[in-house]
Design a protein around this motif. Structure first.
Motif, PDB file in Angstrom:
ATOM      1  N   GLU A  14      13.902 -23.670 -26.297  1.00 13.46           N
ATOM      2  CA  GLU A  14      14.645 -22.906 -27.239  1.00 13.46           C
ATOM      3  C   GLU A  14      13.625 -23.798 -28.295  1.00 13.46           C
ATOM      4  OE1 GLU A  14      16.986 -21.417 -26.864  1.00 13.46           O
ATOM      5  OE2 GLU A  14      16.230 -21.367 -24.948  1.00 13.46           O
ATOM      6  N   SER A  15      13.766 -23.451 -29.616  1.00  9.84           N
ATOM      7  CA  SER A  15      13.221 -23.004 -30.442  1.00  9.84           C
ATOM      8  C   SER A  15      13.650 -24.288 -31.564  1.00  9.84           C
ATOM      9  CB  SER A  15      12.465 -21.887 -31.917  1.00  9.84           C
ATOM     10  OG  SER A  15      12.264 -21.193 -32.482  1.00  9.84           O
ATOM     11  N   ALA A  16      13.135 -25.089 -32.347  1.00 15.44           N
ATOM     12  CA  ALA A  16      13.293 -26.092 -33.407  1.00 15.44           C
ATOM     13  C   ALA A  16      14.326 -24.966 -34.543  1.00 15.44           C
ATOM     14  CB  ALA A  16      12.454 -26.158 -33.710  1.00 15.44           C
ATOM     15  N   GLU A  17      14.459 -23.728 -34.488  1.00 15.45           N
ATOM     16  CA  GLU A  17      14.980 -23.202 -35.280  1.00 15.45           C
ATOM     17  C   GLU A  17      16.226 -22.315 -35.021  1.00 15.45           C
ATOM     18  OE1 GLU A  17      12.531 -20.158 -38.090  1.00 15.45           O
ATOM     19  OE2 GLU A  17      10.631 -21.187 -37.396  1.00 15.45           O
ATOM     20  N   PRO A  18      17.339 -22.592 -35.096  1.00 16.30           N
ATOM     21  CA  PRO A  18      18.304 -22.609 -33.996  1.00 16.30           C
ATOM     22  C   PRO A  18      18.183 -20.588 -33.974  1.00 16.30           C
ATOM     23  CG  PRO A  18      19.240 -24.088 -35.579  1.00 16.30           C
ATOM     24  CD  PRO A  18      17.507 -23.611 -35.918  1.00 16.30           C
ATOM     25  N   GLY A  19      19.185 -20.149 -33.669  1.00 12.75           N
ATOM     26  CA  GLY A  19      19.024 -18.269 -33.282  1.00 12.75           C
ATOM     27  C   GLY A  19      18.128 -17.762 -32.871  1.00 12.75           C
ATOM     28  N   GLN A  33       7.478 -14.604 -19.565  1.00 12.41           N
ATOM     29  CA  GLN A  33       9.172 -15.743 -20.446  1.00 12.41           C
ATOM     30  C   GLN A  33       9.585 -15.491 -21.489  1.00 12.41           C
ATOM     31  OE1 GLN A  33       7.127 -19.756 -19.702  1.00 12.41           O
ATOM     32  NE2 GLN A  33       5.485 -18.723 -19.388  1.00 12.41           N
ATOM     33  N   VAL A  34      11.161 -16.107 -21.451  1.00 15.08           N
ATOM     34  CA  VAL A  34      11.233 -16.063 -22.837  1.00 15.08           C
ATOM     35  C   VAL A  34      12.861 -17.067 -22.520  1.00 15.08           C
ATOM     36  CG1 VAL A  34      13.639 -14.634 -21.204  1.00 15.08           C
ATOM     37  CG2 VAL A  34      13.531 -14.648 -23.694  1.00 15.08           C
ATOM     38  N   ASN A  35      13.195 -17.709 -23.938  1.00 16.86           N
ATOM     39  CA  ASN A  35      14.360 -18.249 -24.007  1.00 16.86           C
ATOM     40  C   ASN A  35      15.505 -17.984 -24.422  1.00 16.86           C
ATOM     41  OD1 ASN A  35      14.325 -17.192 -26.885  1.00 16.86           O
ATOM     42  ND2 ASN A  35      13.739 -19.430 -27.668  1.00 16.86           N
ATOM     43  N   GLY A  36      16.967 -18.538 -24.211  1.00 15.70           N
ATOM     44  CA  GLY A  36      17.844 -17.984 -24.480  1.00 15.70           C
ATOM     45  C   GLY A  36      18.629 -17.605 -25.458  1.00 15.70           C
ATOM     46  N   ALA A  37      17.771 -18.078 -26.895  1.00 11.69           N
ATOM     47  CA  ALA A  37      17.975 -17.270 -28.283  1.00 11.69           C
ATOM     48  C   ALA A  37      17.632 -15.984 -28.384  1.00 11.69           C
ATOM     49  CB  ALA A  37      16.984 -18.518 -28.859  1.00 11.69           C
ATOM     50  N   PHE A  38      16.776 -15.367 -27.545  1.00 10.50           N
ATOM     51  CA  PHE A  38      16.263 -14.521 -27.881  1.00 10.50           C
ATOM     52  C   PHE A  38      16.907 -13.331 -26.737  1.00 10.50           C
ATOM     53  CE2 PHE A  38      14.065 -10.557 -26.141  1.00 10.50           C
ATOM     54  CZ  PHE A  38      14.034  -9.682 -26.583  1.00 10.50           C
ATOM     55  N   ALA A  39      17.331 -13.440 -26.223  1.00 11.23           N
ATOM     56  CA  ALA A  39      18.487 -13.013 -24.567  1.00 11.23           C
ATOM     57  C   ALA A  39      19.995 -12.854 -25.353  1.00 11.23           C
ATOM     58  CB  ALA A  39      18.661 -13.624 -23.804  1.00 11.23           C
ATOM     59  N   VAL A 106       2.538 -14.237 -27.586  1.00  9.09           N
ATOM     60  CA  VAL A 106       3.193 -14.729 -27.761  1.00  9.09           C
ATOM     61  C   VAL A 106       4.424 -14.579 -28.809  1.00  9.09           C
ATOM     62  CG1 VAL A 106       2.629 -16.791 -29.033  1.00  9.09           C
ATOM     63  CG2 VAL A 106       4.249 -16.869 -28.287  1.00  9.09           C
ATOM     64  N   LEU A 107       6.163 -14.602 -29.153  1.00  9.33           N
ATOM     65  CA  LEU A 107       6.287 -13.463 -30.294  1.00  9.33           C
ATOM     66  C   LEU A 107       7.980 -14.194 -30.629  1.00  9.33           C
ATOM     67  CD1 LEU A 107       5.330 -11.172 -28.038  1.00  9.33           C
ATOM     68  CD2 LEU A 107       6.476  -9.899 -29.772  1.00  9.33           C
ATOM     69  N   LEU A 108       7.264 -14.900 -31.615  1.00  3.67           N
ATOM     70  CA  LEU A 108       8.864 -15.292 -32.943  1.00  3.67           C
ATOM     71  C   LEU A 108       9.687 -13.644 -32.781  1.00  3.67           C
ATOM     72  CD1 LEU A 108       7.715 -18.399 -33.964  1.00  3.67           C
ATOM     73  CD2 LEU A 108       9.006 -18.488 -32.329  1.00  3.67           C
ATOM     74  N   VAL A 109      11.255 -14.109 -32.573  1.00  7.27           N
ATOM     75  CA  VAL A 109      12.356 -13.393 -32.788  1.00  7.27           C
ATOM     76  C   VAL A 109      12.732 -13.533 -33.843  1.00  7.27           C
ATOM     77  CG1 VAL A 109      13.754 -11.213 -32.466  1.00  7.27           C
ATOM     78  CG2 VAL A 109      11.372 -11.760 -30.922  1.00  7.27           C
ATOM     79  N   ARG A 110      13.099 -13.301 -34.616  1.00  9.51           N
ATOM     80  CA  ARG A 110      13.931 -13.792 -35.809  1.00  9.51           C
ATOM     81  C   ARG A 110      15.352 -12.968 -37.045  1.00  9.51           C
ATOM     82  NH1 ARG A 110       9.040 -15.978 -37.468  1.00  9.51           N
ATOM     83  NH2 ARG A 110       9.100 -18.287 -36.986  1.00  9.51           N
ATOM     84  N   PRO A 111      16.700 -13.605 -36.879  1.00 12.40           N
ATOM     85  CA  PRO A 111      17.582 -12.251 -36.808  1.00 12.40           C
ATOM     86  C   PRO A 111      17.334 -12.257 -38.296  1.00 12.40           C
ATOM     87  CG  PRO A 111      18.752 -14.303 -35.791  1.00 12.40           C
ATOM     88  CD  PRO A 111      17.257 -14.257 -35.441  1.00 12.40           C
ATOM     89  N   ALA A 112      17.398 -11.051 -38.881  1.00 19.12           N
ATOM     90  CA  ALA A 112      17.498 -10.982 -40.400  1.00 19.12           C
ATOM     91  C   ALA A 112      18.198 -10.359 -41.025  1.00 19.12           C
ATOM     92  CB  ALA A 112      15.999 -10.397 -40.931  1.00 19.12           C
ATOM     93  N   GLU A 113      18.836  -9.985 -42.352  1.00 20.66           N
ATOM     94  CA  GLU A 113      19.512  -9.618 -42.899  1.00 20.66           C
ATOM     95  C   GLU A 113      18.881  -8.928 -44.267  1.00 20.66           C
ATOM     96  OE1 GLU A 113      22.844  -9.697 -42.696  1.00 20.66           O
ATOM     97  OE2 GLU A 113      22.530 -10.812 -40.777  1.00 20.66           O
ATOM     98  N   PRO A 114      18.994  -7.488 -43.689  1.00 11.33           N
ATOM     99  CA  PRO A 114      18.056  -6.466 -44.586  1.00 11.33           C
ATOM    100  C   PRO A 114      18.756  -6.230 -46.263  1.00 11.33           C
ATOM    101  CG  PRO A 114      18.656  -5.135 -42.379  1.00 11.33           C
ATOM    102  CD  PRO A 114      19.114  -6.839 -42.071  1.00 11.33           C
ATOM    103  N   ALA A 115      18.901  -6.082 -46.749  1.00 14.34           N
ATOM    104  CA  ALA A 115      19.336  -5.174 -47.945  1.00 14.34           C
ATOM    105  C   ALA A 115      20.031  -4.221 -47.108  1.00 14.34           C
ATOM    106  CB  ALA A 115      19.145  -4.863 -48.834  1.00 14.34           C
ATOM    107  N   PRO A 116      21.544  -3.918 -46.624  1.00 15.75           N
ATOM    108  CA  PRO A 116      22.007  -2.325 -45.854  1.00 15.75           C
ATOM    109  C   PRO A 116      21.710  -1.487 -47.521  1.00 15.75           C
ATOM    110  CG  PRO A 116      23.322  -4.588 -47.499  1.00 15.75           C
ATOM    111  CD  PRO A 116      21.935  -5.174 -47.525  1.00 15.75           C
ATOM    112  N   VAL A 117      21.542  -0.286 -46.298  1.00 12.06           N
ATOM    113  CA  VAL A 117      20.975   0.581 -47.120  1.00 12.06           C
ATOM    114  C   VAL A 117      22.868   1.422 -47.262  1.00 12.06           C
ATOM    115  CG1 VAL A 117      19.830   2.942 -46.670  1.00 12.06           C
ATOM    116  CG2 VAL A 117      18.579   0.484 -46.459  1.00 12.06           C
TER     117      VAL A 117
END
Length: 195
Positions: A14-19, A33-39, A106-117
């Motif tokens: 798991e990454s040091a950054e939650p989620g 390979q994948v971590n649980g946060a991605f799934a 190797v990839l990091l995938v972070r959830p993002a909150e875009p300005a909603p359209v």
């Protein structure tokens, strides 16, 4: 069962950054390979992710571009990849990719909150018409507007979504989750409509 046990050994920490999801891909963009946060971001388990093509976890509107750009990165024709992508759900993710010495990524995938359209009802109907391939004159007649009024509204949407053309506007609307990807005729998603 033996395959699932084999996959359990291929989980990333798991990454040091939650989620934050971590993913390792081979040169063909298949998840090694994948971590649980991605799934968790995609509502599944790591065992279901390993062995699948990475671009398939994103909306159809961005898959081809994602495949092309990640393949260029794996081949050494790019230094890195940093993009905000639309995902099923709908949600957005900031995806950062770097090459590995063996040709993988190797990839990091972070959830993002875009300005909603958000689109008003009139703009939503115009966008749906454009996505369905209707000419401006037909959209204008259907909505009891002048052709110039429709062109004006389309111009405003081009600026709002930062799209250079009408085709790019429709494409970006799908990529941003404004248009529902699995509906015909095209429909603006309920979350993208102003109330």
């Amino acid at each position: 069962m033996a395959e699932a046990a084999l996959r359990r050994g291929k989980r990333l920490p798991e990454s040091a950054e939650p989620g934050t999801g971590m993913v390792e891909l081979d040169g063909d963009l298949v998840v090694r390979q994948v971590n649980g946060a991605f799934a968790q971001l995609f509502g599944t388990t790591p065992d279901d992710v390993i062995g699948t093509p990475f671009p398939d976890w994103f909306l159809p509107a961005v898959r081809q571009t994602l495949r092309r750009e990640l393949a260029e990165l794996a081949a050494g024709r790019r230094d890195g990849f940093d993009e905000r992508l639309a995902c099923p759900g709908p949600f957005f993710a900031d995806v950062t990719a770097r090459p590995l010495p063996d040709g993988g990524l190797v990839l990091l995938v972070r959830p993002a909150e875009p300005a909603p359209v958000r689109l008003g009802d009139l703009d939503a109907q115009i966008l749906e018409g454009l996505a369905a391939g209707e000419p401006t004159v037909r959209i204008a007649m259907r909505l009891y507007l002048s052709r110039q009024a429709v062109d004006y509204r389309i111009g405003a949407m081009l600026r709002k979504l930062e799209a250079p053309s009408r085709a790019a506007l429709v494409s970006k609307a799908y990529a941003c989750g404004v248009l529902c990807p699995s509906q015909w005729p095209p429909r603006v998603a309920p979350h993208a409509r102003e109330n």
